[in-house]
Design a protein around this motif. Structure first.
Motif, mmCIF file in Angstrom:
data_model
loop_
_atom_site.group_PDB
_atom_site.id
_atom_site.type_symbol
_atom_site.label_atom_id
_atom_site.label_comp_id
_atom_site.label_asym_id
_atom_site.label_seq_id
_atom_site.Cartn_x
_atom_site.Cartn_y
_atom_site.Cartn_z
ATOM 1 N N THR A 115 0.825 -1.212 0.000
ATOM 2 C CA THR A 115 0.000 0.000 0.000
ATOM 3 C C THR A 115 0.858 1.262 0.000
ATOM 4 O O THR A 115 0.544 2.234 -0.696
ATOM 5 C CB THR A 115 -0.943 0.021 1.217
ATOM 6 N N SER A 155 -13.754 0.036 -5.476
ATOM 7 C CA SER A 155 -13.341 1.021 -4.477
ATOM 8 C C SER A 155 -14.489 1.349 -3.528
ATOM 9 O O SER A 155 -14.296 1.478 -2.313
ATOM 10 C CB SER A 155 -12.847 2.293 -5.168
ATOM 11 N N ALA A 189 -14.893 -1.622 -1.146
ATOM 12 C CA ALA A 189 -13.809 -1.665 -0.163
ATOM 13 C C ALA A 189 -13.990 -0.582 0.891
ATOM 14 O O ALA A 189 -13.751 -0.805 2.083
ATOM 15 C CB ALA A 189 -12.460 -1.505 -0.868
ATOM 16 N N THR A 190 -14.427 0.595 0.456
ATOM 17 C CA THR A 190 -14.597 1.713 1.381
ATOM 18 C C THR A 190 -15.688 1.445 2.412
ATOM 19 O O THR A 190 -15.533 1.753 3.598
ATOM 20 C CB THR A 190 -14.937 2.993 0.596
ATOM 21 N N THR A 212 -1.716 4.781 6.885
ATOM 22 C CA THR A 212 -2.886 5.248 6.147
ATOM 23 C C THR A 212 -2.752 6.705 5.740
ATOM 24 O O THR A 212 -3.015 7.068 4.590
ATOM 25 C CB THR A 212 -4.162 5.070 6.989
ATOM 26 N N THR A 244 -5.227 1.255 -4.248
ATOM 27 C CA THR A 244 -5.060 0.389 -3.070
ATOM 28 C C THR A 244 -6.376 -0.286 -2.698
ATOM 29 O O THR A 244 -6.378 -1.423 -2.224
ATOM 30 C CB THR A 244 -4.532 1.176 -1.860
ATOM 31 N N ASP A 245 -7.515 0.385 -2.948
ATOM 32 C CA ASP A 245 -8.814 -0.228 -2.693
ATOM 33 C C ASP A 245 -8.978 -1.515 -3.497
ATOM 34 O O ASP A 245 -9.628 -2.464 -3.054
ATOM 35 C CB ASP A 245 -9.950 0.737 -3.051
ATOM 36 N N LEU A 285 -7.204 -3.970 -1.487
ATOM 37 C CA LEU A 285 -7.893 -4.109 -0.204
ATOM 38 C C LEU A 285 -9.165 -4.930 -0.336
ATOM 39 O O LEU A 285 -9.500 -5.722 0.548
ATOM 40 C CB LEU A 285 -8.241 -2.726 0.357
ATOM 41 N N SER A 322 -8.851 1.336 3.971
ATOM 42 C CA SER A 322 -9.695 1.716 2.846
ATOM 43 C C SER A 322 -10.709 2.775 3.251
ATOM 44 O O SER A 322 -10.878 3.790 2.572
ATOM 45 C CB SER A 322 -10.416 0.476 2.307
ATOM 46 N N THR A 346 -10.397 6.896 2.251
ATOM 47 C CA THR A 346 -11.472 7.519 1.477
ATOM 48 C C THR A 346 -12.028 8.734 2.200
ATOM 49 O O THR A 346 -12.235 9.799 1.605
ATOM 50 C CB THR A 346 -12.597 6.501 1.214
#
Length: 612
Positions: free
Chosen positions: A19, A52, A55-56, A170, A185-186, A189, A358, A362
């Motif tokens: 990441t 994404s 993942a978020t 992060t 990265t999502d 993840l 994640s 975001t």
């Protein structure tokens, strides 16, 4: 506390390294402009944005929350968030195309596109701080608190150590890589989180104490928790868990990730899409994955936990070092993960770290986009260079992380924060749905809705008025006050009063100027009878605001929303019945999914945008 092996550490640190590498790798391009930093130049494909979003919304506290719900109210208790599928699909088939057409940089910028004058300017600036800073920090604090609980049970880390380790990585890749770093990265993840979640569920249900799915679903501690629909026998629970979410909550509440009409980080991803069709595809893919696929691994672990840890006392007995003010049913998920073997344990821990990173990354990028576009560039330095805007974005990212981490260290219960956010948004959702299709709504409508919802929520939750209306504990006498209305009526009451107020304000204040309405219509082409008056006046004034190539697709969109709900809910329930071993119901629902999917594909042609 558990003991990690070398393999576990390799998996965890490899994940951290990947990441960080991605953040550094994309940093040069992300730093070129604010558009690259916050929207990746609006070039993102649907599948990457959809992953994404999924993942978020899988934050560190999500499996804990689902576990708490299942252990308390059974599987059917999840309707409190399953109902938001209706909101999500309305966004997919009606609003995703409109958001992408608006071409704004943030959903807060929308206010000065849709409304005009000083009220719109105030609304944009206030909402930027209100949502991007205050509410955003509260949401991140709740997620960080869940990470602290997991670190305490599984690793024996102090709260400060958990925040330090996870927060540092992060904030570094979020600040350096920007939106593109977050989305890339999502992608990783998502797969780490899914593999970890499914692996944990498979291992937990096959523990010797449980002995497989068949034994689990017939266990005395579990059998009364399996129903997908709440029982009619418990009327209060039935109304609270099913009726209110389906009848009121989905359209009336503002909540991060489930805003009626789209908004927040969901809107950010729609705005970053290549075009309108990619925005539609991304949000549809997200809703399928979020509701139809992802819940069951968490539910299986939650049901399994009822066998090994039937109550909170058994959790406390197994983990005596956990502070009493941190005890709750939500800890059962982490407690079950301590049973995992080497390798899988490292993978699951990496998945939980992935979930945390994640969601936080975001929120950091989304919140800082409000600070940069809707506050700094709008009110502080209107002529700021692109490099300056990127620098402000990175600085605000760091500050948001530091403040949210500090608040998390002081919290004891994240659920209270989310209830607070949900209640404070009660009654505002309808205005977010109608403002696209009813010309009469103005900036004062939104201001009235926002303040009345917050004030009414405070009055009924923190004053004697709330005790009289809905009952509760009278702290002066330590006796229960009998309310005039049942407790479940509190949320609909806030919605009703807020809606009456903002509708009244709408008709008591002047409408927006024609020039503002003409400009909004010309850019977004919302269509429909709610704009007939404006279109007629535009013709009278010689303004050409209607694109003849555009067809009003809202009726088809609403039909697709309803059909999509049937398909996704059927897929969700079919998965559950396959797991339960109820094959007849599972087969019937699977057939419904296949037929519904075919019909939905036919409707897609009427909904998708024509790219000129």
């Amino acid at each position: 506390m558990i003991t990690l092996t070398t393999l576990d550490y390799i998996l965890i640190f490899s994940f951290f390294a990947i990441t960080l590498f991605i953040g550094i790798w994309v940093s040069k391009k992300s730093g070129k402009s604010s558009s690259e930093y916050f929207l990746s130049g609006r070039t993102m494909p649907w599948w990457l944005l959809g992953l994404s979003m999924v993942a978020t919304t899988f934050s560190t506290d999500t499996p804990n929350l689902v576990t708490d719900i299942v252990r308390t109210n059974g599987v059917s208790g999840n309707w409190v968030w399953w109902a938001f599928l209706i909101t999500g699909l309305l966004t997919v088939f009606v609003y995703a195309k409109l958001w992408r057409k608006s071409n704004v940089s943030t959903d807060i910028e929308f206010y000065e596109l849709r409304y005009g004058g000083k009220p719109a300017k105030f609304l944009r600036g206030f909402r930027a701080v209100y949502l991007g800073v205050v509410f955003n920090i509260l949401a991140m604090s709740g997620v960080t608190l869940a990470a602290i609980k997991i670190g305490q049970i599984m690793l024996g880390l102090s709260p400060l150590e958990t925040v330090g380790y996870a927060g540092l990585v992060t904030v570094v890749f979020s600040a350096v890589g920007g939106f593109k770093g977050v989305v890339y990265t999502d992608f990783i993840l998502f797969f780490v989180a899914m593999v970890g979640g499914i692996g944990a569920a498979y291992y937990c249900v096959n523990l010797p104490e449980i002995g497989g799915v068949a034994n689990l679903v017939s266990h005395e501690n579990v059998i009364d928790k399996l129903s997908i629909l709440p029982s009619f026998d418990n009327k209060e629970l039935f109304i609270t868990v099913l009726i209110i979410p389906l009848a009121v909550q989905w359209w009336s509440a503002w909540y991060p990730g489930a805003e009626p009409g789209g908004g927040g980080y969901i809107a950010q991803r729609m705005l970053a899409a290549k075009n309108e069709n990619h925005a539609i595809g991304a949000t549809f893919f997200f809703n399928i994955m979020h509701y139809a696929l992802r819940p069951w691994p968490w539910i299986i672990v939650a049901l399994s936990s009822l066998v090994l840890f039937p109550d909170i006392a058994s959790i406390h007995e197994a983990f005596p070092n956990v502070a009493e003010d941190k005890l709750g049913h939500d800890l059962a998920y982490s407690a079950m993960l301590t049973k995992l073997p080497a390798g899988l344990l490292g993978l699951v821990l990496a998945s939980l770290i992935a979930a945390y990173m994640s969601t936080i990354s975001t929120h950091l990028n989304w919140g800082s986009s409000y600070v940069v576009y809707d506050f700094y560039a709008r009110y502080i330095e209107k002529d700021a260079s692109q490099k300056r805007l990127v620098a402000v974005g990175r600085l605000s990212t760091v500050l948001l992380m530091v403040v949210s981490a500090a608040i998390a260290l002081l919290l004891t219960n994240a659920l209270q924060i989310f209830d607070y956010i949900l209640t404070f948004g009660a009654g505002t959702g309808l205005i977010f749905i109608l403002r696209w299709f009813w010309w009469r709504i103005n900036a004062w409508s939104e201001i009235a809705a926002m303040f009345s919802s917050g004030i009414i929520s405070l009055l009924i939750n923190l004053t004697p008025l709330g005790l009289v209306l809905f009952g509760g504990l009278d702290e002066t006498t330590s006796e229960t006050v009998v309310g005039l209305m049942p407790a479940w009526a509190k949320y609909p009451f806030v919605v009703l009063v807020t809606t009456v107020i903002w509708v009244a304000v709408t008709f008591l204040t002047r409408p927006e100027k024609n020039s503002t309405l003409f400009n909004f219509y010309k850019r977004t082409q919302p269509g429909g009878p709610g704009w007939d008056k404006v279109v007629g006046e535009a013709v009278t004034e010689g303004e050409d605001i209607v694109d003849a190539r555009e067809k009003w697709s809202v009726p088809s969109g609403i039909l697709a929303m309803l059909l999509g709900c049937v398909v996704i809910y059927s897929a969700l329930f079919a998965t559950g019945y396959w797991i339960y071993g109820k094959q007849t119901m599972a087969i019937v629902l699977t057939i419904v999914v296949l037929i519904g999917s075919y019909l939905l594909s036919k409707l897609w042609k009427k909904i998708k945008a024509t790219i000129f």
